[in-house]
Write a protein that holds these residues in place. Structure first.
Motif, mmCIF file in Angstrom:
data_model
loop_
_atom_site.group_PDB
_atom_site.id
_atom_site.type_symbol
_atom_site.label_atom_id
_atom_site.label_comp_id
_atom_site.label_asym_id
_atom_site.label_seq_id
_atom_site.Cartn_x
_atom_site.Cartn_y
_atom_site.Cartn_z
ATOM 1 N N PRO A 61 7.183 -35.036 7.501
ATOM 2 C CA PRO A 61 8.313 -34.334 6.891
ATOM 3 C C PRO A 61 8.669 -34.945 5.549
ATOM 4 O O PRO A 61 8.599 -36.160 5.385
ATOM 5 N N VAL A 62 9.047 -34.083 4.613
ATOM 6 C CA VAL A 62 9.531 -34.619 3.344
ATOM 7 C C VAL A 62 10.909 -35.218 3.590
ATOM 8 O O VAL A 62 11.556 -34.922 4.597
ATOM 9 N N VAL A 63 11.357 -36.056 2.667
ATOM 10 C CA VAL A 63 12.681 -36.664 2.809
ATOM 11 C C VAL A 63 13.730 -35.549 2.868
ATOM 12 O O VAL A 63 13.695 -34.625 2.062
ATOM 13 N N GLY A 114 -0.003 -27.270 18.691
ATOM 14 C CA GLY A 114 0.820 -26.234 18.055
ATOM 15 C C GLY A 114 0.062 -25.623 16.896
ATOM 16 O O GLY A 114 -1.140 -25.433 16.970
ATOM 17 N N GLY A 115 0.762 -25.320 15.818
ATOM 18 C CA GLY A 115 0.081 -24.757 14.651
ATOM 19 C C GLY A 115 -0.819 -25.820 14.032
ATOM 20 O O GLY A 115 -0.336 -26.871 13.636
ATOM 21 N N ALA A 116 -2.110 -25.542 13.965
ATOM 22 C CA ALA A 116 -3.064 -26.554 13.526
ATOM 23 C C ALA A 116 -2.756 -27.046 12.110
ATOM 24 O O ALA A 116 -2.956 -28.205 11.792
ATOM 25 N N GLU A 117 -2.200 -26.158 11.289
ATOM 26 C CA GLU A 117 -1.978 -26.554 9.898
ATOM 27 C C GLU A 117 -0.852 -27.575 9.769
ATOM 28 O O GLU A 117 -0.685 -28.194 8.744
ATOM 29 N N HIS A 118 -0.052 -27.738 10.841
ATOM 30 C CA HIS A 118 1.072 -28.664 10.764
ATOM 31 C C HIS A 118 0.728 -30.057 11.285
ATOM 32 O O HIS A 118 1.552 -30.930 11.242
ATOM 33 N N VAL A 151 12.223 -40.568 8.063
ATOM 34 C CA VAL A 151 10.804 -40.948 8.011
ATOM 35 C C VAL A 151 10.096 -40.453 6.756
ATOM 36 O O VAL A 151 9.088 -41.021 6.344
ATOM 37 N N GLY A 152 10.652 -39.394 6.163
ATOM 38 C CA GLY A 152 10.046 -38.884 4.937
ATOM 39 C C GLY A 152 10.010 -39.945 3.844
ATOM 40 O O GLY A 152 9.176 -39.894 2.936
#
Lengths: 255, 416
Positions: free
Chosen positions: B249-251, B240-244, A109-110
């Motif tokens: 996700p990166v490749v 969960g963690g608000a910052e996330h 998905v990245g």
């Protein structure tokens, strides 16, 4: 600064893709460089809507995601009278690519976000406009999470409003800079006060615009984009109100 | 027949006259003792003998004690029981493994009999040696097969994307190793997976787990397609963690997380009682931009050595060793490699290499040597090899050593 705008609806058949196509065309006609990406891999529409002017496409978003090409190779200039050469379409699938290929193999998905960024860079875009699959899947959620602004297309009826809570929970988590609620296919271009209240309560915000049900749309049978065929129709004014709500109107800083 | 030296064992030092005469006639050198004489003798005082002739009236147990006493002195005489009249007394001795000598004691017969006994004993001895040697060979062969199969769990060759130079040194401390490395393409050849891992323990056990862990990691990463968790994460009730919440996700992050988390849960679910685990560094590199996303599972921090003279960066652990704790969290780490930089990934066999005086090589010396190699423009692994050899000297290599160097060739003329 470049802007990414996602057009979304909770259910299918709300006129989401037609809206996205018209928004793209109107944004480009205003002089902005625009690419329209069809992220609806399951049920693509934009390749049909622009079929007479941009296609057949040999490469697509799907080809990019499964590693057959780079994303910019899947971007086709749309030969429309927007007055410049900066209007592009990235179809969801090419004729050579079956949906089974991507559904069977999956993809990282990245790559979606990376592809969006790369399109903005290589095509020097002002606006990247993302059409989505109805509801929530990986492409849709990733498109929304990549965006600065969200256009929600809904009909004023209970079936569509059922998804408002989920949509708004996700939207508030993602924190959009701008958001527009467009009630589409309203008979006579109006929504009864009671229904209007229901919609605004469900989305916890005011309605941006009510788009009238246009029999002309049906009679076009998808053969032309509406705003080209009927530039002075009230529906087109509605599209312009959406643009006023979500577009920051600026052009990208060219490097 | 070489000179036969005989020790005659008799409670009364009384040798049958016929036997004595016969031994004499064949030129044997004979000593006569009681078992007590032999057992009480101080070390080194017993004559060296090739044959122990024991009177059958002695108990087989006593004879065995005497033979063992002689064996303590490094002597391995053949043991032959004799009887003059009561031939049935030989039964117990023969059953205990001794050979036997019967009257009449004619010199020719005695000589032939003793020779037979010798040949028989020698044959037995060489058979035992051959069997033991064969067993050893079979173990060694099995281990050699293990080594060859284990090599099949390492990549045949390393990918070489444009402008990148990837090299490895892999030196097991024993025939088979617990260390491993892997480099393979991911995400339709858009990314490169870099793995260096160290399975706890050494030898065959570690090698078996190396094969399992390497396969789990690589298979999971390669098969890791669409990650539905992404949508699930964002749509879930608990942010969960608000910052996330907005993190896409990166490749490469998806196969990376799937591989490490999946391997951890497989090991803790199926093998926790065997107590094997691995520390590992698993990075996913974009060769076009130099972006690196990684998980360091309790592994020695790899060193990112700058080609432009900046301070080296250590890629610290982002989670525990893999296979220790079920349901633990592995975070992603990010690093940027620039043209001219080298990423040095290694196992603790490097930093824990010992000098002859018992000192450890250590992280400080490692960083110093890496920096020195870059300054001098030397090939990194050659330099490290030299530095390690000089440090270790004649001391034995005690742990597997793995070093992987990933170098982005700088613009022409740059260091590296």
């Amino acid at each position: 600064m470049s802007q990414i705008i996602t057009v979304h609806s909770y259910r299918g058949g709300t006129g989401k893709s037609s809206t996205a196509a018209n928004l793209g065309l109107l944004l480009a006609s205003s002089g902005l460089r625009v690419a329209l990406v069809d992220t609806d891999i399951q049920t693509p529409a934009l390749d049909v809507i622009f079929g007479d002017v941009a296609l057949p496409a040999r490469r697509s978003l799907t080809d990019y995601l499964i590693g057959r090409c780079e994303i910019e190779e899947a971007a086709y200039a749309v030969d429309q009278t927007v007055g410049h050469d900066g209007f592009f379409l990235v179809p969801a699938r090419s004729q050579a690519t079956g949906v089974n290929e991507i559904m069977g193999r999956g993809y990282d998905v990245g790559l979606l976000r990376e592809g969006f960024d790369r399109l903005i860079d290589t095509l020097a875009l002002d606006v990247l406009l993302l059409d989505t699959h109805a509801g929530f899947n990986n492409e849709t959620v990733t498109a929304m999470a990549s965006s600065d602004a969200l256009v929600v297309v809904t009909r004023a009826e209970r079936l569509d409003l059922a998804g408002a809570k989920e949509t708004m929970a996700l939207a508030s988590r993602l924190g959009f800079g701008a958001m527009s609620i467009a009630v589409n296919m309203a008979p006579d271009g109006a929504v009864a006060d009671r229904l209007r209240g229901d919609v605004e309560t469900a989305y916890n915000t005011r309605i941006t615009t009510v788009l009238p049900y246009a029999p002309e749309m049906a009679s076009l049978a998808g053969e032309r984009v509406f705003s080209t065929a009927y530039p002075h129709h009230p529906l087109v004014s509605g599209y312009r109100r959406i643009i006023a709500e979500v577009s920051n109107g600026t052009t990208a800083i060219r490097r | 027949m070489a000179q036969t030296r005989v020790l005659i064992l008799d409670e009364r030092r009384d040798v049958p006259a016929g036997l004595s005469k016969a031994l004499d006639a064949v030129g044997a050198e004979a000593h006569t003792c009681t078992p007590g004489d032999v057992l009480a003798a101080s070390p080194g005082r017993m004559p060296a003998v090739t044959t122990l002739l024991a009177n059958a009236t002695l108990s087989p147990h006593t004879v065995r004690s005497v033979a063992r006493r002689l064996a303590d002195e490094g002597q391995q005489p053949i043991v032959v029981a004799y009887a003059e009249h009561d031939l049935h007394l030989l039964d117990g001795h023969v059953r205990a493994g001794s050979d036997y000598l019967l009257p009449p004691f004619h010199p020719v017969l005695v000589e032939a009999r003793l020779r037979d006994c010798h040949q028989h004993a020698e044959l037995n001895r060489s058979m035992e040696e051959v069997a033991a040697h064969a067993e050893l060979l079979s173990y060694e062969r099995e281990l050699e097969i293990g080594r060859e199969i284990q090599l099949g769990f390492l990549p045949d060759s390393l990918p070489s994307p444009d402008d990148w130079n990837i090299r490895v040194r892999f030196r097991p401390a024993r025939t088979v190793a617990g260390d491993f490395y892997d480099v393979f393409e991911l995400v339709n050849r858009r990314r490169l997976a870099l793995v260096v891992a160290d399975v706890c323990d050494k030898g065959v056990g570690a090698a078996l787990f190396m094969a399992l862990i390497r396969s789990l990691l690589r298979h999971t990463a390669e098969q890791s397609g669409l990650q539905n968790l992404i949508a699930a994460d964002l749509l879930g009730e608990d942010p969960g963690g608000a910052e996330h919440t907005r993190a896409i996700p990166v490749v490469g992050a998806t196969p990376l997380l799937n591989a490490v988390v999946g391997t951890n849960s497989y090991l803790t679910r199926n093998h926790i009682e065997q107590g094997y685990f691995a520390t590992m560094f698993f990075g996913v590199l974009d060769p076009v931009t130099g972006n690196l996303v990684y998980i360091n599972g309790g592994h020695n921090p790899p060193v990112l050595v700058s080609g432009s003279g900046a301070e080296p960066v250590l890629l610290q652990p982002t989670g525990p060793a893999v296979g220790v704790m079920p349901d633990c969290t592995f975070s992603l780490g990010y690093a940027q490699i620039s043209p001219g930089d080298t990423l040095f990934i290694y196992t603790d066999g490097v930093t824990e290499a010992r000098s002859e005086t018992g000192r450890f090589f250590g992280e400080d010396l490692l960083i110093q040597q890496l920096t020195e190699a870059i300054v001098r423009g030397e090939e990194l692994l050659d330099h490290m090899d030299g530095a390690l050899s000089a440090f270790v000297g004649q001391a034995e290599q005690s742990d597997d050593i793995t070093m992987l160097a990933v170098h982005w060739q700088g613009p022409a003329g740059a260091a590296g």
